[in-house]
Write an enzyme that holds these catalytic residues in place. Structure first.
Site, mmCIF file in Angstrom:
data_model
loop_
_atom_site.group_PDB
_atom_site.id
_atom_site.type_symbol
_atom_site.label_atom_id
_atom_site.label_comp_id
_atom_site.label_asym_id
_atom_site.label_seq_id
_atom_site.Cartn_x
_atom_site.Cartn_y
_atom_site.Cartn_z
ATOM 1 N N HIS A 1 0.801 -1.230 0.000
ATOM 2 C CA HIS A 1 0.000 0.000 0.000
ATOM 3 C C HIS A 1 0.827 1.270 0.000
ATOM 4 O O HIS A 1 0.282 2.347 0.262
ATOM 5 C CB HIS A 1 -0.911 0.052 1.228
ATOM 6 C CG HIS A 1 -2.006 -0.959 1.221
ATOM 7 N ND1 HIS A 1 -3.264 -0.693 0.737
ATOM 8 C CD2 HIS A 1 -2.032 -2.240 1.640
ATOM 9 C CE1 HIS A 1 -4.020 -1.772 0.876
ATOM 10 N NE2 HIS A 1 -3.293 -2.723 1.420
ATOM 11 N N LYS B 1 -8.291 14.285 4.571
ATOM 12 C CA LYS B 1 -7.440 13.094 4.524
ATOM 13 C C LYS B 1 -6.394 13.289 5.609
ATOM 14 O O LYS B 1 -6.304 14.387 6.181
ATOM 15 C CB LYS B 1 -6.773 12.933 3.156
ATOM 16 C CG LYS B 1 -6.132 14.226 2.634
ATOM 17 C CD LYS B 1 -5.479 14.056 1.275
ATOM 18 C CE LYS B 1 -6.450 13.973 0.125
ATOM 19 N NZ LYS B 1 -6.478 12.725 -0.589
ATOM 20 N N ARG B 2 -5.599 12.273 5.904
ATOM 21 C CA ARG B 2 -4.537 12.460 6.897
ATOM 22 C C ARG B 2 -3.620 13.604 6.476
ATOM 23 O O ARG B 2 -3.393 13.834 5.284
ATOM 24 C CB ARG B 2 -3.734 11.159 7.041
ATOM 25 C CG ARG B 2 -4.475 10.058 7.764
ATOM 26 C CD ARG B 2 -4.780 10.407 9.190
ATOM 27 N NE ARG B 2 -3.594 10.463 9.999
ATOM 28 C CZ ARG B 2 -3.259 9.585 10.936
ATOM 29 N NH1 ARG B 2 -4.061 8.560 11.200
ATOM 30 N NH2 ARG B 2 -2.148 9.705 11.629
ATOM 31 N N THR C 1 -8.514 6.650 -1.789
ATOM 32 C CA THR C 1 -9.875 6.134 -1.898
ATOM 33 C C THR C 1 -10.857 7.275 -1.646
ATOM 34 O O THR C 1 -11.989 7.233 -2.130
ATOM 35 C CB THR C 1 -10.130 4.994 -0.887
ATOM 36 O OG1 THR C 1 -9.574 5.377 0.376
ATOM 37 C CG2 THR C 1 -9.497 3.706 -1.357
ATOM 38 N N LYS D 1 0.824 14.721 0.768
ATOM 39 C CA LYS D 1 -0.547 15.014 0.328
ATOM 40 C C LYS D 1 -0.741 16.515 0.068
ATOM 41 O O LYS D 1 -1.743 16.941 -0.498
ATOM 42 C CB LYS D 1 -1.549 14.514 1.362
ATOM 43 C CG LYS D 1 -1.567 12.982 1.490
ATOM 44 C CD LYS D 1 -2.598 12.522 2.512
ATOM 45 C CE LYS D 1 -2.633 11.030 2.750
ATOM 46 N NZ LYS D 1 -3.533 10.306 1.844
ATOM 47 N N LYS E 1 -14.620 8.509 -3.387
ATOM 48 C CA LYS E 1 -15.854 8.846 -2.658
ATOM 49 C C LYS E 1 -16.391 10.203 -3.098
ATOM 50 O O LYS E 1 -17.604 10.385 -3.242
ATOM 51 C CB LYS E 1 -15.580 8.824 -1.151
ATOM 52 C CG LYS E 1 -15.197 7.424 -0.690
ATOM 53 C CD LYS E 1 -14.694 7.349 0.735
ATOM 54 C CE LYS E 1 -14.169 5.941 0.974
ATOM 55 N NZ LYS E 1 -13.517 5.785 2.283
HETATM 56 N N1 PLP Z 1 -9.836 8.510 6.543
HETATM 57 C C1 PLP Z 1 -11.153 8.303 6.420
HETATM 58 C C2 PLP Z 1 -12.045 8.442 7.614
HETATM 59 C C3 PLP Z 1 -11.694 7.977 5.176
HETATM 60 O O1 PLP Z 1 -13.002 7.750 5.044
HETATM 61 C C4 PLP Z 1 -10.820 7.886 4.073
HETATM 62 C C5 PLP Z 1 -11.384 7.599 2.769
HETATM 63 O O2 PLP Z 1 -11.083 6.806 2.012
HETATM 64 C C6 PLP Z 1 -9.459 8.105 4.252
HETATM 65 C C7 PLP Z 1 -9.010 8.425 5.492
HETATM 66 C C8 PLP Z 1 -8.500 8.048 3.104
HETATM 67 O O3 PLP Z 1 -8.500 9.239 2.393
HETATM 68 P P1 PLP Z 1 -7.502 9.504 1.171
HETATM 69 O O4 PLP Z 1 -7.685 8.390 0.218
HETATM 70 O O5 PLP Z 1 -7.988 10.801 0.630
HETATM 71 O O6 PLP Z 1 -6.132 9.584 1.753
HETATM 72 C C1 NBG Z 2 -2.520 3.852 2.000
HETATM 73 C C2 NBG Z 2 -2.120 4.711 0.807
HETATM 74 C C3 NBG Z 2 -3.335 5.199 0.042
HETATM 75 C C4 NBG Z 2 -4.228 4.021 -0.315
HETATM 76 C C5 NBG Z 2 -4.545 3.225 0.936
HETATM 77 C C6 NBG Z 2 -5.369 1.992 0.623
HETATM 78 C C7 NBG Z 2 -1.061 3.157 3.857
HETATM 79 C C8 NBG Z 2 0.196 2.489 4.253
HETATM 80 N N1 NBG Z 2 -1.314 3.277 2.556
HETATM 81 O O1 NBG Z 2 -2.925 5.834 -1.132
HETATM 82 O O2 NBG Z 2 -1.350 5.800 1.248
HETATM 83 O O3 NBG Z 2 -5.412 4.464 -0.898
HETATM 84 O O4 NBG Z 2 -3.352 2.791 1.565
HETATM 85 O O5 NBG Z 2 -4.751 1.210 -0.336
HETATM 86 O O6 NBG Z 2 -1.816 3.562 4.709
#
Ligand code: PLP
Ligand code: NBG
Length: 838
Positions: free
Chosen positions: A373, A564-565, A672, A570, A676
């Site tokens: 990942h 997002k985090r 992801t 990012k 959404k």
């Molecule tokens: N945190 C939460 C609560 C989420 O619903 C999501 C969505 O996929 C994520 C983190 C990941 O976000 P991103 O794909 O924009 O890093």
């Molecule tokens: C995260 C990636 C994202 C990816 C998600 C789910 C980790 C280690 N990786 O880009 O940063 O969408 O995994 O695959 O949290």
């Protein structure tokens, strides 16, 4: 008439009137659960008691399905997918279960008929935050799809007592608060105390000869911990399948040592218990970063060992022999966190079940698949040899043996290539020695996949290149997906209803059907409804922000959202540079016509990640200045909403006009959140990174705002020697923005506050914000222009949603089933009279 005494004892099946779905039975169940489980009556019940009674009422309606599902999987010949993940970021259960059962409206009405406020009860649920972000949420979406597709599956993980911390913002800074998600009880789980498993740690090994005079090794641990399984049913959408999520809690083997207790050493006696139970106390709050702490390796080994022992038990209970284990279970490693499983399965097969090495190895490789990942070097797990051998001495021996055999194969293919051997070795010997977990996972699995097309290519070319050259056939891509049940139906009922009025309900389990919406793009009436729906959702969010955070935002403004985090890659701070650019423009020219925008941020920073926390402070500081400047009027607003989690995501994705997916190309494995947003009709401004590329391919380049360097250009620029000063010196607009931050303008004159951030940009800028700045600003200007033409914007919005079929987790799970797990659906039948009621 039969009397009580005469009644045949086992005639009653498990079904009883509580499995009925009429309003009357639901009301009765609510009252019963309040009284018999919560021990309350309406005069004394709290809101939480009512919520618990409601949750039990819903869970009762899942039990029959759950029971039948579990029973069906104990049959010979059924292959079960076992998803091993240190994180499951589930989000609230109640609404999702109601939707999947198909009784959301019925239950809402019934609850309201009893005089209770359904929304209030729904909102009181504490969400299980057992994950950091994308990786954990992906696991939760995959569990939903596995059940919906009727694939036999079990999710294995850790029941952290404290999940991801709650975030508060004080004076603009992030403050972390302990997440006490279990404090009022968790109605969705059932502990299975009788299925407890023992896990060993530490100690030493010794050799011996078995009865056939074969040399064997046994492990003499110095600590044993009990793993207690807590099971949660995961229901599919409108099917009878309810798979299990089994999370392990650590407990001491005995409550305390009586000897120490009797000797008067009370603290010594309870200490062992406390230490053992620490293993599952808390989730490590890092996303895309590893810390190398011993407790983390203990957590990983603990849940993996419990899970593999549990699988072997289930396999043998079917009447199978150990040699066919891989035919019963396909085990997926969600990143390297569970990769110690490769060595553990070998240990179980060779030491405990006395198989020969080669046969055990074949079973192991056939069993595991590995999903990577991340491409970030700081997120690739490796464990110092010393720490590893103290905790898992037997596993280290096994890893050495795997390595020796593997490197033998490599040597045979590449006779004089010692560099390659060093690169491929499971042990990093370049300095202090480490065990490389991604290598263990790659060697021990029959399939290795990335999570978006670009990511998989980069794995092949870079991070796992040597493995790809050695075993090209092991590599496949599995682009991520998300579940439309939670991320459209539950979170955006208004849009779900609008879509359903046009094309029926099949899209909920066949997301590609959304394509049919394209036929309505030229229908002005439909566009009007679509726009109105978005407007209504934005108004809800605006009211929520006003009520909960006291900030007035204009629902007619463009909602520009980045949630997002917090991470430098990012690039939330690139977004801030754009905001300051707009601010400067308006200050310099107060009558400038601009598209009013509300910038919405949300996200947690890892507690030890200073720069990420400083970015949060910067967002809030810029927000303070802008939100309080009368010149900005209704034109610009900046809000940082605290405590971004699943529930918050459900509120904010549907309300976005613009989705910010602006990572440096080549850094975001997939994303992801990007999916959404687009499913809910937001347009994306993004780089060619992760799944953005595939989203753009699907929705059409003309419906996507693209900017920035490509991965190749990023590599190229870095290899030529990137100098951020060149951009700073040659771009007056950028220079002004950076100087404004440095001057203390956003920090009450304090020129030191943001210096670490500004210096990091000026002197290093590892994520190339300066290189992408102008392209980002130009692209944002195009967004402004586009938003002014609401008719056209609406068309683009509809087309985005209509073309997102590919990004359903159902599609992703089908690919895993066919290409990695070799798993097929099993239909779950309920007793006929239950079906009749449902
Ligand atoms: N945190 C939460 C609560 C989420 O619903 C999501 C969505 O996929 C994520 C983190 C990941 O976000 P991103 O794909 O924009 O890093
Ligand atoms: C995260 C990636 C994202 C990816 C998600 C789910 C980790 C280690 N990786 O880009 O940063 O969408 O995994 O695959 O949290």
């Amino acid at each position: 008439m039969t009397t009580f005494e005469q009644a045949p004892i086992f005639q009653c099946e498990f079904e009883d009137d509580r499995t009925g779905l009429s309003k009357e039975t639901i009301k009765r169940a609510l009252a019963d659960n309040l009284f018999y489980i919560q021990g309350k009556y309406p005069g004394t019940a709290t809101l939480n008691d009512y919520y618990m009674a409601l949750a039990y009422t819903v869970r009762d309606r899942m039990l029959q399905r759950w029971f039948k599902t579990t029973e069906a999987y104990t049959k010979k010949g059924v292959k079960v997918v076992s998803y091993l993940s240190a994180e499951f970021l589930l989000g609230p259960h109640l609404s999702n279960n109601l939707i999947n059962l198909g009784i959301y409206d019925l239950v809402r009405q019934t609850v309201e008929e009893t005089g209770l406020d359904f929304v209030q009860l729904r909102e009181i649920e504490e969400e299980p935050g057992l994950g950091n972000g994308g990786l954990g949420r992906l696991a939760a979406c995959y569990m939903d799809s596995l059940s919906t597709l009727e694939i036999p599956a079990i999710g294995y993980g850790i029941r952290y007592e404290f999940g991801i911390f709650d975030q508060e913002i004080r004076d603009g800074w992030q403050v972390e608060i302990t997440d006490k998600w279990l404090h009022l009880g968790n109605p969705w789980e059932i502990p299975r105390l009788e299925e407890t498993i023992e896990v060993k740690f530490g100690g030493r090994t010794e050799g011996y000869y078995d009865e056939k005079c074969r040399y064997r090794v046994r492990w003499i641990p110095d600590k044993v911990v009990k793993g207690v399984p807590y099971d949660t049913p995961i229901l599919g959408y409108r099917v009878n399948t309810a798979n299990t999520l089994r999370l392990w809690k650590a407990e001491a083997p005995e409550s305390f040592e009586f000897k120490a207790f009797n000797d008067g050493n009370y603290y010594g006696a309870v200490n062992k218990k406390v230490v053992s139970e620490n293993i599952t106390k808390v989730l490590y709050p890092n996303d895309d970063l590893v810390q190398g702490k011993e407790l983390r390796l203990e957590q990983q080994y603990f849940f993996v060992s419990c899970s593999l022992q549990d699988m072997i038990r289930l396999h043998l209970q079917k009447g199978e022999t150990i040699e066919t284990f891989h035919q019963s279970f396909a085990v997926q490693l969600n990143d390297t966190h569970p990769s110690i499983g490769v060595a553990e399965l070998m240990r179980l097969l060779v030491d405990e079940y006395q198989l020969e090495w080669d046969q055990a190895w074949q079973i192991t490789q056939n069993t595991f698949g590995y999903t990577n990942h991340t491409l970030l070097p700081e997120a690739l797990e490796k464990w110092p040899l010393k720490l590893f051998s103290n905790l898992l001495p037997r596993h280290l021996q096994i890893i050495y043996e795997i390595n020796q055999r593997f490197l033998g194969q490599v040597r045979a293919k590449y006779p004089d290539d010692s560099d390659r051997l060093a690169r491929l070795s499971l042990i990093d010997e370049s300095g202090e020695k480490y065990v490389r977990m991604a290598h263990l996972a790659s060697v021990g699995s029959h399939a290795i996949n990335g999570v978006a097309a670009l990511h998989t290519e980069l794995l092949k070319q870079d991070v796992l290149r040597d493995f790809y050259e050695f075993w090209p056939e092991k590599f496949t891509n599995k682009t991520n997906g998300v579940t439309p049940r939670r991320w459209i139906v539950v979170s955006n009922p208004l849009l779900a209803n609008l879509i359903t009025r046009k094309i029926g309900t099949d899209w909920i389990s066949h997301l590609e059907d959304l394509k049919q919406l394209e036929a309505f793009v030229e229908d002005a009436e439909f566009r009007h409804e679509w726009r109105q729906t978005k407007q209504d959702i934005k108004t809800y969010l605006a009211n929520y922000i006003k009520d909960n955070h006291g900030i007035e935002v204009n629902p007619a403004s463009l909602f520009d959202v980045q949630v997002k985090r917090l991470h430098e890659y990012k690039r939330q701070h690139l977004n801030v540079l754009h905001i300051i650019t707009l601010y400067k423009r308006l200050k310099d020219n107060p009558n400038l016509e601009i598209t009013p925008r509300t910038f919405i941020f949300g996200g947690k920073a890892a507690p030890g990640y200073f720069i990420a926390k400083l970015i949060i402070k910067l967002i809030n500081s810029v927000g303070d200045v802008i939100n309080n400047d009368p010149d900005m009027r209704d034109r610009l607003k900046v809000v940082f909403l605290p405590d971004y989690n699943v529930r918050f995501g459900q509120r904010v994705y549907p309300a976005a006009d613009l989705s910010e997916q602006i990572s440096t190309a080549g850094k975001e494995a997939s994303g992801t959140g990007n999916m959404k947003f687009a499913m809910n009709g937001a347009l994306t401004i993004g780089t060619l990174d992760g799944a953005n590329i595939e989203i753009r391919e699907e929705v059409g380049a003309e419906n996507f705002f693209l900017f920035g360097l490509t991965t190749e250009q990023v590599y190229d620029l870095k290899s030529r020697g990137y100098n951020p000063w060149d951009y700073y010196n040659s771009n007056p607009q950028l220079k002004e923005v950076i100087d404004l931050i440095s001057s203390g303008f956003f920090s009450h004159g304090d020129t030191n506050l943001f210096r670490p951030l500004v210096d990091s940009l000026l002197y290093h800028d590892p994520y190339l914000l300066f290189a992408d700045y102008q392209s980002y600003i130009d692209c944002q200007d195009q967004v402004n222009q586009a938003y002014r033409d609401q008719e056209h914007w609406t068309k683009m919005s509809i087309l985005n949603a209509a073309r997102m079929g590919k990004f359903s987790s159902d599609r992703a799970i089908k690919e895993y089933c066919q290409e990695i797990w070799n798993a097929v659906p099993v239909k779950i039948e309920l007793a006929e009279y239950i079906q009749a009621r449902a």
